[in-house]
Enzyme design. Structure first.
Site, mmCIF file in Angstrom:
data_model
loop_
_atom_site.group_PDB
_atom_site.id
_atom_site.type_symbol
_atom_site.label_atom_id
_atom_site.label_comp_id
_atom_site.label_asym_id
_atom_site.label_seq_id
_atom_site.Cartn_x
_atom_site.Cartn_y
_atom_site.Cartn_z
ATOM 1 N N ASP A 295 -19.857 23.348 -27.228
ATOM 2 C CA ASP A 295 -19.346 24.071 -25.888
ATOM 3 C C ASP A 295 -17.608 23.374 -25.801
ATOM 4 O O ASP A 295 -17.442 22.315 -26.069
ATOM 5 C CB ASP A 295 -19.888 23.809 -24.825
ATOM 6 C CG ASP A 295 -19.588 24.511 -23.559
ATOM 7 O OD1 ASP A 295 -18.798 25.463 -23.693
ATOM 8 O OD2 ASP A 295 -19.802 24.262 -22.304
ATOM 9 N N ASN B 274 -14.957 25.735 -26.589
ATOM 10 C CA ASN B 274 -14.036 26.220 -27.749
ATOM 11 C C ASN B 274 -12.725 26.677 -27.013
ATOM 12 O O ASN B 274 -11.661 26.883 -27.340
ATOM 13 C CB ASN B 274 -14.463 27.027 -28.624
ATOM 14 C CG ASN B 274 -15.643 26.215 -29.460
ATOM 15 O OD1 ASN B 274 -15.285 25.282 -29.673
ATOM 16 N ND2 ASN B 274 -16.627 27.121 -30.140
ATOM 17 N N ARG C 247 -11.951 26.591 -23.771
ATOM 18 C CA ARG C 247 -10.853 25.712 -22.984
ATOM 19 C C ARG C 247 -9.810 25.077 -24.017
ATOM 20 O O ARG C 247 -8.790 24.798 -23.479
ATOM 21 C CB ARG C 247 -11.696 24.647 -22.270
ATOM 22 C CG ARG C 247 -12.133 25.180 -20.898
ATOM 23 C CD ARG C 247 -13.085 24.508 -20.075
ATOM 24 N NE ARG C 247 -14.506 24.626 -20.996
ATOM 25 C CZ ARG C 247 -15.794 23.749 -20.816
ATOM 26 N NH1 ARG C 247 -15.447 22.793 -20.022
ATOM 27 N NH2 ARG C 247 -16.800 24.047 -21.652
ATOM 28 N N HIS D 16 -12.946 28.902 -31.480
ATOM 29 C CA HIS D 16 -14.155 29.223 -32.240
ATOM 30 C C HIS D 16 -13.897 28.766 -33.675
ATOM 31 O O HIS D 16 -14.622 28.195 -34.434
ATOM 32 C CB HIS D 16 -14.496 30.487 -32.027
ATOM 33 C CG HIS D 16 -14.850 30.863 -30.494
ATOM 34 N ND1 HIS D 16 -15.515 30.046 -29.807
ATOM 35 C CD2 HIS D 16 -14.631 31.955 -29.707
ATOM 36 C CE1 HIS D 16 -15.896 30.532 -28.655
ATOM 37 N NE2 HIS D 16 -15.344 31.672 -28.776
ATOM 38 N N SER E 21 -25.504 32.816 -28.028
ATOM 39 C CA SER E 21 -26.808 32.960 -27.225
ATOM 40 C C SER E 21 -26.996 34.501 -27.053
ATOM 41 O O SER E 21 -26.235 35.171 -27.252
ATOM 42 C CB SER E 21 -26.488 32.145 -26.101
ATOM 43 O OG SER E 21 -25.719 32.972 -25.248
ATOM 44 N N ASN F 26 -24.455 35.895 -24.892
ATOM 45 C CA ASN F 26 -23.170 35.858 -25.484
ATOM 46 C C ASN F 26 -22.315 37.206 -25.875
ATOM 47 O O ASN F 26 -21.208 37.406 -25.893
ATOM 48 C CB ASN F 26 -22.895 34.897 -26.608
ATOM 49 C CG ASN F 26 -22.713 33.349 -26.220
ATOM 50 O OD1 ASN F 26 -22.925 32.443 -27.170
ATOM 51 N ND2 ASN F 26 -22.281 33.105 -24.950
ATOM 52 N N ARG G 125 -25.548 21.115 -18.504
ATOM 53 C CA ARG G 125 -26.661 22.102 -18.368
ATOM 54 C C ARG G 125 -27.061 22.437 -19.563
ATOM 55 O O ARG G 125 -26.677 22.151 -20.523
ATOM 56 C CB ARG G 125 -26.272 23.385 -17.388
ATOM 57 C CG ARG G 125 -25.209 24.289 -17.969
ATOM 58 C CD ARG G 125 -24.760 25.341 -17.220
ATOM 59 N NE ARG G 125 -23.517 25.870 -17.400
ATOM 60 C CZ ARG G 125 -22.251 25.574 -16.962
ATOM 61 N NH1 ARG G 125 -22.219 24.856 -15.978
ATOM 62 N NH2 ARG G 125 -21.171 26.114 -17.376
ATOM 63 N N LEU G 126 -28.373 23.153 -19.693
ATOM 64 C CA LEU G 126 -28.985 23.503 -20.858
ATOM 65 C C LEU G 126 -28.730 25.000 -21.360
ATOM 66 O O LEU G 126 -28.878 25.256 -22.581
ATOM 67 C CB LEU G 126 -30.349 23.232 -20.597
ATOM 68 C CG LEU G 126 -31.306 22.939 -21.964
ATOM 69 C CD1 LEU G 126 -30.664 21.711 -22.613
ATOM 70 C CD2 LEU G 126 -32.652 22.466 -21.476
ATOM 71 N N SER G 127 -28.468 25.836 -20.463
ATOM 72 C CA SER G 127 -27.903 27.081 -20.718
ATOM 73 C C SER G 127 -28.861 27.867 -21.682
ATOM 74 O O SER G 127 -28.598 28.486 -22.743
ATOM 75 C CB SER G 127 -26.387 27.210 -21.538
ATOM 76 O OG SER G 127 -25.545 26.678 -20.596
#
Ligand code: FPP
Length: 243
Positions: free
Chosen positions: A29, A31, A33, A46, A74, A77, A196-198
């Site tokens: 996680d 990428n 930002r 990415h 995901s 996504n 969080r696990l998302s």
């Protein structure tokens, strides 16, 4: 010799090599930002994130970790802008093409976890080719979660178990998960400050240790992985029992 020296320098002797996790899972996680901070399009994040994956996979293999699982795309996504989705798919394609040439030499097995029926026929064909090569390789395994969702995986396994008329036991159920045959991850890492696990590995994380850090995925490196492993090695894992 060079590789040995590099390993020693990277781990700074703090990782207990006799108690490594067999399986590390990572939510790649931050990428977007990372790119925004540099005034770049999200897709640039990415691209660097894919490089970080290569680097961390190589490091895991060098250390002696047996499995690395990463969350690449995901089931949610698909909601992202089309350009971003196609960039991620393009990076996966590029990685698979490279892997087809190098995985035998590097002794890296590759497996894709998720509902692959929704990805392009071109990518599906590449997945088939990497699967065929993986059959002959015994060693480190990289698992790439692609169109993956933990809930989707659980529903998929439940349907398959029911269709096979099997008794619903943990063992039978696990055999129908996308991750069938892969031990549960001892350590799950999420960089970028999100806690969080998302929808990642919902079944498999029952007794995983979680490690969160603020570093954005494109900046994640060997030293960050060392820190996560060292933190994991300090945890008291009781699996619901007492010591
Ligand atoms: C999460 O960061 C990252 C993704 C949804 C995509 C990850 C995919 C790759 C790194 C490319 C896949 C490549 C290979 C070879 C495995 P984010 O975009 O949600 O970041 P943000 O929270 O900062 O917006």
């Amino acid at each position: 010799m060079a590789l040995f020296q590099r390993k020693e320098n990277r781990t700074a002797g703090q990782v207990d090599m006799s108690r490594l996790p067999r399986h590390i899972a990572i939510i790649m996680d931050g990428n977007g930002r990372w790119a925004k901070q540099r005034g770049l399009p999200r897709t640039a994040g990415h691209k660097v994130g894919a490089e970080t994956f290569r680097r961390i996979a190589t490091y895991c293999k060098d250390l002696g970790v047996e499995y690395l699982t990463v969350y690449a795309f995901s089931t949610e996504n698909w909601k992202r802008p089309m350009e971003e989705v196609s960039t991620i798919m393009g990076l996966l394609k590029q990685y698979m093409l490279e892997a087809i040439d190098s995985m035998e030499r590097d002794q890296i097995r590759l497996r894709f976890l998720g509902d692959l029926s929704a990805i392009s026929p071109e990518l599906q064909a590449l997945v088939d080719r990497t699967n065929a090569i993986s059959e002959h390789i015994h060693g480190f395994q990289a698992n790439v979660c692609l169109n993956y969702g933990g809930r989707d995986e659980i529903l998929h396994a439940a349907r398959e178990c029911a269709a096979a008329g099997e008794e619903i036991t943990e063992e039978n159920f696990s055999r129908h998960l996308y991750s069938a045959g892969i031990p549960d991850p001892e350590l799950i890492i999420r960089p970028s400050g999100e806690v969080r696990l998302s929808n990642f590995l919902l079944w498999q994380c029952a007794y995983s240790e979680f490690y969160f850090c603020d570093t954005l995925w494109p900046d994640f490196d060997e030293r960050e992985l060392d820190k996560a492993i060292i933190a994991y090695q300090k945890r008291d894992r009781r699996f619901g029992g007492v010591k």
